[in-house]
Design an enzyme around this catalytic site. Structure first.
Site, PDB file in Angstrom:
ATOM      1  N   ARG A 177     -16.754  25.411   5.317  1.00  0.00           N
ATOM      2  CA  ARG A 177     -16.629  24.546   6.640  1.00  0.00           C
ATOM      3  C   ARG A 177     -17.251  22.746   6.248  1.00  0.00           C
ATOM      4  NH1 ARG A 177     -16.385  29.557   8.459  1.00  0.00           N
ATOM      5  NH2 ARG A 177     -14.442  29.766   9.509  1.00  0.00           N
TER       6      ARG A 177
ATOM      7  N   LYS B  94     -11.178   8.727   3.971  1.00  0.00           N
ATOM      8  CA  LYS B  94      -9.942   9.381   3.681  1.00  0.00           C
ATOM      9  C   LYS B  94      -9.210  10.615   2.578  1.00  0.00           C
ATOM     10  CE  LYS B  94      -6.480   6.651   6.405  1.00  0.00           C
ATOM     11  NZ  LYS B  94      -5.454   5.865   6.170  1.00  0.00           N
TER      12      LYS B  94
ATOM     13  N   GLU C 216      -4.737  -4.551  -4.692  1.00  0.00           N
ATOM     14  CA  GLU C 216      -5.248  -3.323  -3.427  1.00  0.00           C
ATOM     15  C   GLU C 216      -6.681  -4.920  -2.816  1.00  0.00           C
ATOM     16  OE1 GLU C 216      -4.850  -1.025  -1.173  1.00  0.00           O
ATOM     17  OE2 GLU C 216      -3.666   0.375  -2.690  1.00  0.00           O
TER      18      GLU C 216
ATOM     19  N   LYS D  61     -13.807  -3.664   4.355  1.00  0.00           N
ATOM     20  CA  LYS D  61     -13.203  -2.178   5.228  1.00  0.00           C
ATOM     21  C   LYS D  61     -13.813  -1.465   5.663  1.00  0.00           C
ATOM     22  CE  LYS D  61     -10.435   2.030   3.389  1.00  0.00           C
ATOM     23  NZ  LYS D  61      -9.805   3.141   2.355  1.00  0.00           N
TER      24      LYS D  61
ATOM     25  N   GLU E 288      -8.262   5.895  12.172  1.00  0.00           N
ATOM     26  CA  GLU E 288      -6.965   5.411  12.412  1.00  0.00           C
ATOM     27  C   GLU E 288      -6.511   5.393  13.834  1.00  0.00           C
ATOM     28  OE1 GLU E 288      -5.185   5.133   9.084  1.00  0.00           O
ATOM     29  OE2 GLU E 288      -2.824   4.757   9.442  1.00  0.00           O
TER      30      GLU E 288
ATOM     31  N   ARG F 242      -7.282   0.457  11.863  1.00  0.00           N
ATOM     32  CA  ARG F 242      -7.702   0.804  10.463  1.00  0.00           C
ATOM     33  C   ARG F 242      -5.942   0.693   9.798  1.00  0.00           C
ATOM     34  NH1 ARG F 242     -11.434   5.641   7.621  1.00  0.00           N
ATOM     35  NH2 ARG F 242      -9.573   4.954   5.770  1.00  0.00           N
TER      36      ARG F 242
ATOM     37  N   ASN G  48      -3.107  -0.271   6.038  1.00  0.00           N
ATOM     38  CA  ASN G  48      -1.607  -0.236   4.987  1.00  0.00           C
ATOM     39  C   ASN G  48      -0.490  -1.261   5.085  1.00  0.00           C
ATOM     40  OD1 ASN G  48      -3.067   2.355   5.913  1.00  0.00           O
ATOM     41  ND2 ASN G  48      -2.380   2.762   7.769  1.00  0.00           N
TER      42      ASN G  48
ATOM     43  N   HIS H 159       1.860  -1.408   2.630  1.00  0.00           N
ATOM     44  CA  HIS H 159       2.363   0.338   2.440  1.00  0.00           C
ATOM     45  C   HIS H 159       3.137   1.466   2.633  1.00  0.00           C
ATOM     46  CE1 HIS H 159      -2.130  -0.627   0.682  1.00  0.00           C
ATOM     47  NE2 HIS H 159      -2.381   0.675   0.627  1.00  0.00           N
TER      48      HIS H 159
ATOM     49  N   HIS I 236       5.076   2.890  -0.105  1.00  0.00           N
ATOM     50  CA  HIS I 236       5.005   4.419  -0.513  1.00  0.00           C
ATOM     51  C   HIS I 236       6.475   4.576  -0.279  1.00  0.00           C
ATOM     52  CE1 HIS I 236       1.063   5.565   1.604  1.00  0.00           C
ATOM     53  NE2 HIS I 236       0.704   5.072   0.335  1.00  0.00           N
TER      54      HIS I 236
ATOM     55  N   HIS J 231       0.459   3.392  -7.270  1.00  0.00           N
ATOM     56  CA  HIS J 231       0.442   2.817  -5.843  1.00  0.00           C
ATOM     57  C   HIS J 231       0.707   1.489  -5.759  1.00  0.00           C
ATOM     58  CE1 HIS J 231      -1.749   3.557  -2.605  1.00  0.00           C
ATOM     59  NE2 HIS J 231      -1.738   2.694  -2.087  1.00  0.00           N
TER      60      HIS J 231
HETATM   61  N1  LIG Z   1      -8.528   7.738   0.280  1.00  0.00           N
HETATM   62  C1  LIG Z   1      -7.930   6.395   0.792  1.00  0.00           C
HETATM   63  O1  LIG Z   1      -7.956   6.025   1.396  1.00  0.00           O
HETATM   64  C2  LIG Z   1      -7.575   5.879  -0.654  1.00  0.00           C
HETATM   65  C3  LIG Z   1      -7.137   4.515  -0.320  1.00  0.00           C
HETATM   66  C4  LIG Z   1      -5.899   4.093  -1.750  1.00  0.00           C
HETATM   67  C5  LIG Z   1      -5.645   4.360  -2.393  1.00  0.00           C
HETATM   68  N2  LIG Z   1      -5.916   5.875  -2.405  1.00  0.00           N
HETATM   69  C6  LIG Z   1      -5.415   7.114  -2.967  1.00  0.00           C
HETATM   70  O2  LIG Z   1      -5.808   6.842  -3.952  1.00  0.00           O
HETATM   71  C7  LIG Z   1      -4.596   7.381  -5.306  1.00  0.00           C
HETATM   72  C8  LIG Z   1      -4.775   6.155  -6.224  1.00  0.00           C
HETATM   73  O3  LIG Z   1      -6.238   5.833  -7.671  1.00  0.00           O
HETATM   74  P1  LIG Z   1      -6.042   5.961  -8.170  1.00  0.00           P
HETATM   75  O4  LIG Z   1      -5.091   4.324  -8.956  1.00  0.00           O
HETATM   76  O5  LIG Z   1      -7.804   4.784  -8.990  1.00  0.00           O
HETATM   77  O6  LIG Z   1      -5.551   6.503  -9.918  1.00  0.00           O
HETATM   78  P2  LIG Z   1      -5.526   7.636 -10.882  1.00  0.00           P
HETATM   79  O7  LIG Z   1      -7.215   8.184  -9.903  1.00  0.00           O
HETATM   80  O8  LIG Z   1      -4.826   8.219 -11.510  1.00  0.00           O
HETATM   81  O9  LIG Z   1      -5.923   6.479 -11.736  1.00  0.00           O
HETATM   82  C9  LIG Z   1      -5.827   6.331 -12.695  1.00  0.00           C
HETATM   83  C10 LIG Z   1      -5.938   6.710 -14.147  1.00  0.00           C
HETATM   84  O10 LIG Z   1      -6.837   5.631 -14.185  1.00  0.00           O
HETATM   85  C11 LIG Z   1      -7.865   7.137 -15.697  1.00  0.00           C
HETATM   86  N3  LIG Z   1      -8.523   6.037 -15.557  1.00  0.00           N
HETATM   87  C12 LIG Z   1      -9.580   6.964 -13.796  1.00  0.00           C
HETATM   88  N4  LIG Z   1     -10.785   5.804 -14.390  1.00  0.00           N
HETATM   89  C13 LIG Z   1     -10.952   5.586 -16.115  1.00  0.00           C
HETATM   90  C14 LIG Z   1     -11.421   4.602 -16.426  1.00  0.00           C
HETATM   91  N5  LIG Z   1     -12.122   3.738 -16.032  1.00  0.00           N
HETATM   92  N6  LIG Z   1     -11.495   4.600 -17.892  1.00  0.00           N
HETATM   93  C15 LIG Z   1      -9.793   4.721 -18.023  1.00  0.00           C
HETATM   94  N7  LIG Z   1      -9.143   5.241 -17.810  1.00  0.00           N
HETATM   95  C16 LIG Z   1      -9.513   5.691 -16.420  1.00  0.00           C
HETATM   96  C17 LIG Z   1      -7.801   8.008 -14.330  1.00  0.00           C
HETATM   97  O11 LIG Z   1      -7.350   9.554 -15.495  1.00  0.00           O
HETATM   98  C18 LIG Z   1      -5.489   7.942 -14.344  1.00  0.00           C
HETATM   99  O12 LIG Z   1      -4.910   8.156 -15.724  1.00  0.00           O
HETATM  100  C19 LIG Z   1      -3.538   7.001  -4.952  1.00  0.00           C
HETATM  101  O13 LIG Z   1      -2.976   8.900  -4.988  1.00  0.00           O
HETATM  102  C20 LIG Z   1      -3.836   7.304  -3.556  1.00  0.00           C
HETATM  103  O14 LIG Z   1      -2.935   7.803  -2.429  1.00  0.00           O
HETATM  104  C21 LIG Z   1      -6.105   6.515  -0.744  1.00  0.00           C
HETATM  105 ZN   LIG Z   2      -3.423   1.465  -0.869  1.00  0.00          ZN
END
Ligand SMILES: NC(=O)c1ccc[n+]([C@@H]2O[C@H](COP(=O)([O-])OP(=O)(O)OC[C@H]3O[C@@H](n4cnc5c(N)ncnc54)[C@H](O)[C@@H]3O)[C@@H](O)[C@H]2O)c1
Ligand SMILES: [Zn+2]
Length: 355
Positions: free
Chosen positions: A115, A137, A179, A221, A231, A235, A239, A242, A246, A259
């Site tokens: 939990r 999130k 971003e 942020k 949100e 907030r 987006n 987005h 998306h 993304h």
């Molecule tokens: N929670 C939130 O508020 C929020 C906000 C924006 C995006 N997101 C989510 O984040 C995700 C995208 O995140 P991302 O772009 O970090 O993608 P990811 O986590 O897939 O990382 C991108 C790639 O880089 C590699 N990688 C990571 N760190 C590395 C490093 N230091 N050196 C070499 N390779 C590395 C990973 O293995 C992966 O292949 C999406 O799922 C999106 O929905 C969430």
């Molecule tokens: Zn985003």
């Protein structure tokens, strides 16, 4: 090193530390020392391969396959079962070492394991440093759409070590830049100008410039999340790009665009809509798109505009079948718009679709 304090109501406050080497030089154990009774590090294969030395043998580590397609329920079960196996109790914590995919999943698992236990974010991508690791999130995708299941669960701390950026593929850096540009357009004309001047340093991986820019984005942020954690309204401006993005991601096929790349195209579509509606000057649209170009972000998507348009309605931000989009009014200022004119939305999408 920079410190950002995030003050969420009900005592859920935490710090974001940003600096070169703060994790890689000291090791994870040192950073986490004294926190929680025990921990489980969740990471992906790419990060584990590059940063093996960060993971001392006595720290339990769960290595997941990398990629957005892995952001799914079965991995949440793996993390929770890994937590049981590692003897995590309610005083323990989960550590997310990786990009947004790892962060969203580790946070989600932490929010439901027993939990709810603490988790610490150690973002390793630019996108995760400026966006996904901040704000609480969490979640996973469903085959029907991205991020359809999840929770709000604030981290106990965030350690953003800019030196992780050195090993990031150029494409992943570009995603984070999308971003970062987004923050400039929605909230901060000074950040936007700084990016126009400093983009070349970011592309050349100048970590001191990253430290300043990441700190600014986290502050922006955090300000938004402090006012509107769940949100209810404000907030939603985060987006920007987005709803379009998306839909672009979904229609192009998950994985075709990252993304950030999809969000970059989405920002172009939103600005096109704004200009056509007389809400944004063409000069400011050109400034936004010029910065997206400078960052090397894609300019169009090979897909049908109608398909992208209808995919926007399955986005969870579309309430009761009504579209809501974030529209730029100027560099640094946006507005939420309900039920935008369908014809104009469609033409804005068409402007960036190629056959
Ligand atoms: N929670 C939130 O508020 C929020 C906000 C924006 C995006 N997101 C989510 O984040 C995700 C995208 O995140 P991302 O772009 O970090 O993608 P990811 O986590 O897939 O990382 C991108 C790639 O880089 C590699 N990688 C990571 N760190 C590395 C490093 N230091 N050196 C070499 N390779 C590395 C990973 O293995 C992966 O292949 C999406 O799922 C999106 O929905 C969430
Ligand atoms: Zn985003």
């Amino acid at each position: 090193m920079k410190k950002i304090a995030v003050d969420i109501s009900h005592g859920k406050s935490y710090q974001i530390l940003i600096g070169e080497g703060i994790v890689v030089e000291k090791g994870l154990a040192a950073v986490l020392c004294g926190r929680g009774s025990s921990c489980l590090v969740v990471t992906d294969r790419n990060v584990a391969g590059l940063y093996k030395k960060l993971l001392p043998p006595k720290m339990r580590t769960l290595v997941l396959p990398p990629g957005e397609k892995e952001k799914k329920f079965s991995n949440i079960e793996r993390i929770c079962r890994g937590a049981v196996e590692s003897g995590l109790d309610r005083g323990s914590q989960v550590v997310a070492l990786g990009g947004g995919v790892v962060g969203d999943m580790a946070g989600f698992a932490a929010s439901i394991y027993m939990r709810g236990v603490d988790y610490v974010q150690v973002p390793t991508t630019v996108l995760a440093m400026v966006d996904s690791s901040v704000g609480g999130k969490t979640g996973v995708d469903l085959p029907e759409g991205k991020n359809l299941v999840g929770t709000f669960w604030q981290p106990a701390a965030v350690f953003a070590d800019t030196s992780f950026i050195r090993t990031l593929p150029a494409r992943e850096i570009r995603c984070g830049l999308a971003e970062i540009i987004k923050y400039g357009v929605i909230l901060d004309p000074r950040l936007f100008s700084a990016l126009e001047k400093g983009m070349k340093f970011l592309l050349a991986c100048d970590l001191s410039v990253y430290e300043k820019i990441i700190a600014r984005c986290c502050r922006l942020k955090a300000d938004v999340v402090e006012k509107d954690e769940k949100e209810g309204g404000l907030r939603a401006i985060l987006n920007y790009g987005h709803s379009f993005g998306h839909a672009v991601e979904k229609v192009a096929g998950f994985g075709k665009f990252s993304h950030g790349e999809a969000v970059g195209i989405g920002m172009r579509m939103a600005a096109k809509f704004a200009v056509a509606s007389g809400m944004l000057s063409p000069q400011e649209e050109r400034r936004q798109n010029g910065l997206l170009d400078m960052a090397g972000l894609p300019k169009s998507v090979k897909a049908s505009a109608e398909k992208i348009y209808s995919a926007m309605f399955s986005d969870k931000k579309a309430r009761a079948g009504r579209l809501r989009i974030v529209v730029p009014r100027a560099i640094g200022r946006v507005e939420l718009l309900d039920s935008p004119d369908p014809g104009r939305v469609l033409s804005a999408i068409e402007a960036y679709c190629s056959p």
